[in-house]
Write a protein that holds these residues in place. Structure first.
Motif, short mmCIF file in Angstrom:
data_model
loop_
_atom_site.label_atom_id
_atom_site.label_comp_id
_atom_site.label_asym_id
_atom_site.label_seq_id
_atom_site.Cartn_x
_atom_site.Cartn_y
_atom_site.Cartn_z
N GLY A 2 24.14 52.89 10.39
CA GLY A 2 24.72 51.76 11.40
C GLY A 2 24.00 50.16 11.55
N LYS A 3 22.98 50.43 10.67
CA LYS A 3 21.96 48.99 10.54
C LYS A 3 22.89 48.26 9.54
CE LYS A 3 17.66 46.93 10.27
NZ LYS A 3 16.17 47.35 10.33
N PRO A 4 23.10 46.99 9.88
CA PRO A 4 23.94 46.01 8.57
C PRO A 4 22.89 45.77 7.59
CG PRO A 4 24.25 45.22 10.85
CD PRO A 4 22.98 46.34 10.92
N VAL A 5 23.64 45.85 6.27
CA VAL A 5 23.08 45.41 5.12
C VAL A 5 23.70 44.43 4.34
CG1 VAL A 5 23.71 47.29 3.95
CG2 VAL A 5 21.38 46.52 3.25
N THR A 6 22.91 43.61 3.63
CA THR A 6 23.61 42.73 2.64
C THR A 6 22.91 42.86 1.19
OG1 THR A 6 24.04 41.07 4.28
CG2 THR A 6 23.73 40.24 2.04
N LEU A 7 23.89 42.89 0.28
CA LEU A 7 23.39 43.00 -1.04
C LEU A 7 23.95 41.89 -1.82
CD1 LEU A 7 24.72 46.68 -1.99
CD2 LEU A 7 22.81 45.94 -0.91
N SER A 8 23.05 41.33 -2.80
CA SER A 8 23.32 39.92 -3.34
C SER A 8 23.75 40.16 -4.78
CB SER A 8 22.20 39.02 -3.15
OG SER A 8 21.23 39.42 -3.62
N CYS A 9 24.34 39.24 -5.43
CA CYS A 9 24.68 39.01 -6.59
C CYS A 9 24.56 37.58 -7.24
CB CYS A 9 25.84 39.78 -7.19
SG CYS A 9 26.37 39.54 -8.81
N ILE B 170 27.63 45.18 4.33
CA ILE B 170 28.28 46.41 4.85
C ILE B 170 27.63 46.34 6.36
CG2 ILE B 170 28.35 48.74 4.91
CD1 ILE B 170 27.16 48.54 1.88
N ARG B 171 28.81 46.21 7.38
CA ARG B 171 28.55 46.06 8.72
C ARG B 171 27.82 47.11 9.52
NH1 ARG B 171 33.81 43.15 10.86
NH2 ARG B 171 34.60 44.98 10.39
N SER B 172 28.30 48.48 9.09
CA SER B 172 27.89 49.54 9.93
C SER B 172 27.88 50.74 9.07
CB SER B 172 28.70 49.83 11.17
OG SER B 172 28.17 50.89 11.82
#
Lengths: 112, 115
Positions: free
Chosen positions: A16-23, A78-80
């Protein structure tokens, strides 16, 4: 060398904790892609951009969002995250048309 | 609709022997075909592609592939396998629908080269 870079290589998040992946890419390619890959299966396309035009796959969950602020960078939000979202996330680029698709090293996401 | 098939989940070959990883395709029009290799916990690495021209395409690490239009195949080959060739191999075809830039992947074939 021109390349596709993904950060981080490993990401641990909580349910449930938002996560951001970068490219990011130094190839100056028009098209950028995000794939999800689970346990040696074929990569599954989530969405892709041609320049700023966003193309979502019909079966990509709403939980997954993407941003492309400029040619070089693309983000997967990924919001949740759920347990089922644990996977390898692959970013790729191509010049479009007949161009070869080039992949980054991937980010392995673990959801606790 | 475009598609690719990799009929073998796994291929085992002895080191030094020739290897073949199979791929068949179904496309309307001229296919753009690709082979990629994936090592554990890494992204996909481009090996070779067929767009047009000679049916025998040479790629990285001594791999080659033969485009066969009549059999709609694009099998990956190497004359002498190395243990380090052990990896997951994907065949892909470029989706040629106008305005799309997508690639369609096969299910992958795991190659094991035995010492």
């Amino acid at each position: 060398d021109a390349m596709v870079i993904q950060n981080p290589r490993y990401q641990v998040t909580q349910f449930g904790k938002p996560v951001t992946l970068s490219c990011s890419q130094t190839l100056n390619h028009n098209v950028m892609y995000w794939y999800q890959q689970k346990s040696s299966q074929a990569p599954k396309l989530l969405f892709h951009y041609y320049d700023k035009d966003f193309n979502n796959e019909a079966d990509t969950p709403d939980n997954f969002q993407s941003r492309r602020p400029n040619t070089s960078f693309c983000f997967l939000d990924i919001r949740s995250p759920g347990l089922g979202d644990a996977a390898m996330y692959l970013c790729a680029t191509s010049s479009g048309s007949q161009g070869t698709q080039y992949f980054g090293p991937g980010t392995r996401l673990l959801v606790l | 609709a475009q598609s690719v098939a990799q009929p073998e989940d796994q291929v085992n070959v002895a080191e030094g022997n020739p290897l073949t990883v199979k791929c068949t395709y179904s496309v309307s029009g001229n296919p753009y075909l690709f082979w990629y290799v994936q090592y554990p916990n890494r992204g996909l690495q481009f090996l070779l592609k067929y767009i047009t021209g000679d049916n025998l395409v040479k790629g990285s690490y001594g791999f080659e592939a033969e485009f066969n239009k009549s059999q709609t195949s694009f099998h990956l080959k190497k004359p002498s396998a190395l243990v380090s060739d052990s990896a997951l191999y994907f065949c892909a075809v470029r989706d040629i629908q106008p305005g799309t830039y997508k690639y369609i992947f096969g299910t992958g074939t795991r190659l094991k080269v035995l010492a």
